[in-house]
Design a protein around this motif. Sequence first.
Motif, PDB file in Angstrom:
ATOM      1  N   VAL A 291      -6.023  29.944  15.294  1.00  0.00           N
ATOM      2  CA  VAL A 291      -4.591  29.872  15.621  1.00  0.00           C
ATOM      3  C   VAL A 291      -3.768  29.785  14.337  1.00  0.00           C
ATOM      4  CG1 VAL A 291      -2.792  28.500  16.759  1.00  0.00           C
ATOM      5  CG2 VAL A 291      -5.038  28.748  17.840  1.00  0.00           C
ATOM      6  N   ILE A 292      -2.609  30.457  14.321  1.00  0.00           N
ATOM      7  CA  ILE A 292      -1.622  30.282  13.258  1.00  0.00           C
ATOM      8  C   ILE A 292      -0.597  29.267  13.742  1.00  0.00           C
ATOM      9  CG2 ILE A 292       0.098  31.394  11.787  1.00  0.00           C
ATOM     10  CD1 ILE A 292      -1.307  34.039  12.253  1.00  0.00           C
ATOM     11  N   TYR A 293      -0.394  28.212  12.952  1.00  0.00           N
ATOM     12  CA  TYR A 293       0.564  27.173  13.293  1.00  0.00           C
ATOM     13  C   TYR A 293       1.797  27.319  12.406  1.00  0.00           C
ATOM     14  CZ  TYR A 293      -3.345  24.952  15.732  1.00  0.00           C
ATOM     15  OH  TYR A 293      -4.389  24.683  16.578  1.00  0.00           O
ATOM     16  N   ILE A 294       2.951  27.532  13.021  1.00  0.00           N
ATOM     17  CA  ILE A 294       4.217  27.623  12.292  1.00  0.00           C
ATOM     18  C   ILE A 294       4.997  26.345  12.588  1.00  0.00           C
ATOM     19  CG2 ILE A 294       6.306  28.949  11.875  1.00  0.00           C
ATOM     20  CD1 ILE A 294       3.563  30.673  13.749  1.00  0.00           C
ATOM     21  N   HIS A 295       5.052  25.453  11.602  1.00  0.00           N
ATOM     22  CA  HIS A 295       5.653  24.134  11.803  1.00  0.00           C
ATOM     23  C   HIS A 295       7.159  24.167  11.530  1.00  0.00           C
ATOM     24  CE1 HIS A 295       1.601  22.520  11.934  1.00  0.00           C
ATOM     25  NE2 HIS A 295       1.331  23.086  10.766  1.00  0.00           N
ATOM     26  N   PRO A 296       7.916  23.258  12.128  1.00  0.00           N
ATOM     27  CA  PRO A 296       9.329  23.118  11.752  1.00  0.00           C
ATOM     28  C   PRO A 296       9.445  22.808  10.258  1.00  0.00           C
ATOM     29  CG  PRO A 296       8.860  21.874  13.757  1.00  0.00           C
ATOM     30  CD  PRO A 296       7.530  22.323  13.214  1.00  0.00           C
ATOM     31  N   SER A 297      10.429  23.380   9.620  1.00  0.00           N
ATOM     32  CA  SER A 297      10.638  23.135   8.188  1.00  0.00           C
ATOM     33  C   SER A 297      12.077  23.463   7.837  1.00  0.00           C
ATOM     34  CB  SER A 297       9.688  23.976   7.331  1.00  0.00           C
ATOM     35  OG  SER A 297       9.863  25.357   7.582  1.00  0.00           O
ATOM     36  N   LYS A 298      12.535  22.921   6.736  1.00  0.00           N
ATOM     37  CA  LYS A 298      13.913  23.138   6.299  1.00  0.00           C
ATOM     38  C   LYS A 298      14.086  24.570   5.823  1.00  0.00           C
ATOM     39  CE  LYS A 298      17.435  21.433   3.097  1.00  0.00           C
ATOM     40  NZ  LYS A 298      17.763  20.436   2.058  1.00  0.00           N
ATOM     41  N   LEU A 299      15.012  25.279   6.427  1.00  0.00           N
ATOM     42  CA  LEU A 299      15.316  26.649   6.039  1.00  0.00           C
ATOM     43  C   LEU A 299      16.770  26.729   5.583  1.00  0.00           C
ATOM     44  CD1 LEU A 299      13.647  28.919   8.760  1.00  0.00           C
ATOM     45  CD2 LEU A 299      12.824  28.387   6.477  1.00  0.00           C
ATOM     46  N   PRO A 300      17.016  26.832   4.285  1.00  0.00           N
ATOM     47  CA  PRO A 300      18.403  26.909   3.798  1.00  0.00           C
ATOM     48  C   PRO A 300      19.197  28.033   4.444  1.00  0.00           C
ATOM     49  CG  PRO A 300      16.897  26.547   1.983  1.00  0.00           C
ATOM     50  CD  PRO A 300      16.047  26.821   3.179  1.00  0.00           C
ATOM     51  N   LEU A 301      18.548  29.181   4.685  1.00  0.00           N
ATOM     52  CA  LEU A 301      19.252  30.297   5.301  1.00  0.00           C
ATOM     53  C   LEU A 301      19.691  29.949   6.714  1.00  0.00           C
ATOM     54  CD1 LEU A 301      17.352  33.501   4.117  1.00  0.00           C
ATOM     55  CD2 LEU A 301      19.802  33.099   3.997  1.00  0.00           C
ATOM     56  N   GLN A 302      18.845  29.260   7.468  1.00  0.00           N
ATOM     57  CA  GLN A 302      19.211  28.882   8.825  1.00  0.00           C
ATOM     58  C   GLN A 302      20.400  27.929   8.820  1.00  0.00           C
ATOM     59  OE1 GLN A 302      15.980  27.511  11.289  1.00  0.00           O
ATOM     60  NE2 GLN A 302      17.332  26.439  12.681  1.00  0.00           N
ATOM     61  N   GLU A 303      20.390  26.962   7.896  1.00  0.00           N
ATOM     62  CA  GLU A 303      21.498  26.016   7.795  1.00  0.00           C
ATOM     63  C   GLU A 303      22.808  26.747   7.521  1.00  0.00           C
ATOM     64  OE1 GLU A 303      20.543  23.267   4.767  1.00  0.00           O
ATOM     65  OE2 GLU A 303      18.810  22.432   5.783  1.00  0.00           O
ATOM     66  N   ARG A 304      22.752  27.671   6.577  1.00  0.00           N
ATOM     67  CA  ARG A 304      23.972  28.375   6.200  1.00  0.00           C
ATOM     68  C   ARG A 304      24.430  29.319   7.300  1.00  0.00           C
ATOM     69  NH1 ARG A 304      24.746  32.048   0.741  1.00  0.00           N
ATOM     70  NH2 ARG A 304      26.802  32.844   1.254  1.00  0.00           N
ATOM     71  N   TYR A 305      23.460  29.984   7.931  1.00  0.00           N
ATOM     72  CA  TYR A 305      23.778  30.936   8.985  1.00  0.00           C
ATOM     73  C   TYR A 305      24.455  30.241  10.162  1.00  0.00           C
ATOM     74  CZ  TYR A 305      22.975  34.626  12.446  1.00  0.00           C
ATOM     75  OH  TYR A 305      23.126  35.586  13.409  1.00  0.00           O
ATOM     76  N   GLU A 306      23.960  29.052  10.515  1.00  0.00           N
ATOM     77  CA  GLU A 306      24.495  28.359  11.677  1.00  0.00           C
ATOM     78  C   GLU A 306      25.789  27.613  11.380  1.00  0.00           C
ATOM     79  OE1 GLU A 306      21.261  25.945  12.964  1.00  0.00           O
ATOM     80  OE2 GLU A 306      20.412  27.537  14.211  1.00  0.00           O
ATOM     81  N   SER A 307      26.063  27.334  10.109  1.00  0.00           N
ATOM     82  CA  SER A 307      27.238  26.519   9.765  1.00  0.00           C
ATOM     83  C   SER A 307      28.446  27.344   9.345  1.00  0.00           C
ATOM     84  CB  SER A 307      26.884  25.550   8.624  1.00  0.00           C
ATOM     85  OG  SER A 307      26.580  26.267   7.435  1.00  0.00           O
ATOM     86  N   LYS A 308      28.266  28.654   9.179  1.00  0.00           N
ATOM     87  CA  LYS A 308      29.365  29.515   8.740  1.00  0.00           C
ATOM     88  C   LYS A 308      29.699  30.540   9.807  1.00  0.00           C
ATOM     89  CE  LYS A 308      29.673  27.736   4.566  1.00  0.00           C
ATOM     90  NZ  LYS A 308      30.860  27.081   4.062  1.00  0.00           N
TER      91      LYS A 308
END
Length: 315
Positions: A291-308
Amino acid sequence: MEKLTRQQQRLINAGAAIRGNPYPQADDISFLASELVQTTLPYTDPGDVPIWVRYNGDITFTIQQGYCGKEPYGYPYGIVPRILLTWTTKQLLLQDHNRIYLGKSLRSFVRSLGFDPNSGGKRGDRTRVEQMVQRFFRAKFSTNIVRDSKLTRRLKYSDLQFAPDGEFWWDYSGDEEDVFDGYVDIGHKAAKMLRTSPVPLDNRALCALRDSCLAMDLYNWYGYKTYLANKHGETKEVPYRAAMKQLGCKFGNIRDITKGDVSNFRREAKLMTKRIAAAYPFYNIDFFNGVIYIHPSKLPLQERYESKSNLYSAS
């Protein structure tokens, strides 16, 4: 000490730049529709076949090449159409109409995609870009979903051509700039898909990974899966076999996957994930017990995309 290869140097440079400035400038942001993150283009030229097919459960994804009269253009494959997809998505997001102008110069267009405009010849960047522009925009993409039961059969389909109208003009009269005038009109369905749910990507990482289609596809896919993991607050678990159906078209017959195919995909995916980690340090990925596990992690692009409200207004 062994000298670093150009590929290794690109990965190191990208990783240093992204660590030093996790929030990219507008020019360093790319986008790809979430539907296309989960469906990949051919890695190599399918050759003279009537249709290129991928299977994923009850979903069938096909590509048919476009024609100029009776002559086929061929199939879009490899790195160039992947870059062209992100470039096209970004152009649409920057404007409120669907016509995209390709520019007056083939050299400048090649440069805008991140390739070398001085690389000519049969296998040079300019030649590859010219060919793939025609192959990609003239091809037809189809998705079919068939669900059967004992008493019912349901078919859902969608046919898509990214640019049903357009005009290209190349002038090889000797002018240094190689005139490349024209436009493509992105179809309403394609434009809606590209604009509705774009996944933000760091172009600095994409450029460093463009020696491998699988590395680029995994980088995009990890970005989308990490976004979902963050949104739902839980790790996304994808079996190797399921991931291969989406991303591993070069590793075997997708409809009849063998253990050897899965093993080859796992080995290559692990290697490419190490490259991705060198260029883009924010993903948190594990491989364990099939299995490939993709864990939650801080994504600067996601923060910027959702805040602008307008991503490009931020510096």
